[in-house]
Scaffold this active site. Sequence first.
Site, short mmCIF file in Angstrom:
data_model
loop_
_atom_site.label_atom_id
_atom_site.label_comp_id
_atom_site.label_asym_id
_atom_site.label_seq_id
_atom_site.Cartn_x
_atom_site.Cartn_y
_atom_site.Cartn_z
N GLN A 91 0.86 -1.18 0.00
CA GLN A 91 0.00 0.00 0.00
C GLN A 91 0.90 1.23 0.00
O GLN A 91 1.57 1.52 1.00
CB GLN A 91 -0.90 -0.03 1.22
CG GLN A 91 -1.66 -1.34 1.40
CD GLN A 91 -2.74 -1.55 0.34
OE1 GLN A 91 -3.74 -0.84 0.32
NE2 GLN A 91 -2.54 -2.52 -0.54
N ALA A 116 -11.68 1.75 4.01
CA ALA A 116 -10.62 1.01 3.33
C ALA A 116 -9.81 1.91 2.40
O ALA A 116 -10.06 3.11 2.24
CB ALA A 116 -11.22 -0.16 2.56
N HIS A 117 -8.83 1.29 1.74
CA HIS A 117 -7.89 2.05 0.91
C HIS A 117 -8.57 2.68 -0.32
O HIS A 117 -9.50 2.13 -0.88
CB HIS A 117 -6.71 1.17 0.47
CG HIS A 117 -7.09 -0.09 -0.23
ND1 HIS A 117 -6.24 -1.16 -0.33
CD2 HIS A 117 -8.22 -0.47 -0.87
CE1 HIS A 117 -6.82 -2.13 -1.01
NE2 HIS A 117 -8.02 -1.74 -1.35
N ASN A 118 -8.06 3.85 -0.68
CA ASN A 118 -8.47 4.60 -1.88
C ASN A 118 -9.88 5.17 -1.81
O ASN A 118 -10.39 5.67 -2.81
CB ASN A 118 -8.36 3.75 -3.16
CG ASN A 118 -6.97 3.19 -3.38
OD1 ASN A 118 -5.99 3.78 -2.95
ND2 ASN A 118 -6.89 2.05 -4.03
N SER A 176 -11.94 1.90 -2.65
CA SER A 176 -12.18 2.69 -3.86
C SER A 176 -13.62 3.18 -4.00
O SER A 176 -14.04 3.56 -5.09
CB SER A 176 -11.77 1.90 -5.11
OG SER A 176 -10.40 1.58 -5.07
#
Length: 259
Positions: A127, A168-170, A188
Amino acid sequence: MVPAEGLALVVKSPQAAWARLANALYKPVRHDGMAAVHPTARIEDDVYIGIGVVIGQNAEIGSGTRLEAYSVIGPGCTIGRNCRIGAHATVYCALIGDRVHIASGAHIGEAGFGVSGDERGLIDVPQLGRVILQDDISVGSGTCIDRGAYDDTVIGEATKIDNMVQIAHNVQIGRQCIIAAHAGISGSARIGDGAMFGGRAGLIDHIAVGARAKVAAGAVVYKDVPEGEMWSGFPAKPSRQFLREAAWLSKQAAQKDKG
């Protein structure tokens, strides 16, 4: 199309191969040395530093900010003015604006959940992004906001996040959103300004929620929510449709009981 100056690497599992290569080349920056507050950290006047606080190299802390006991500010992080970082909170790979309140035990900028695999087995996808928290945000106790995989995870101004929320990521969240406890926002996802999430609401990855939309408590969203609508249920659907279907099912069940 491979550029003329490039070299094509043909593999069966491109993401897993990239993850293995990136893990070999990318080394996370760790706290350097034995001093709890690194000498290269830039700390403005009137910053409160509680007992056991750790501040990594090249971190920047703005005036009027309070770092409560045993909080950890990772290398290179920037925290604006008049913020409060609660006890045992951790901040890594993050850029934080002014007047941000992060409650005790929250974790900002840990690695997002990315996994790939090939014939050699499973591997964590590195990440490489950051978390960006704009001004006037509140983050509740026990909440986790993961750093981006490639892009950054961004939370807009004056958004309020309750305890025990997973982002979560993004993920991209707009301004003045409200996210209640135990909600989960998958990777995302895109959330517009003024959107609201009830407790234990869930959103799968790559979903868009429009501005001022509402996701009811316990709803699980599998497709985009249009601007200004309220969705409920599992799987989530427009609330009026969900309530009509629930009423119809209740009526049918009542008639069977009478029969």
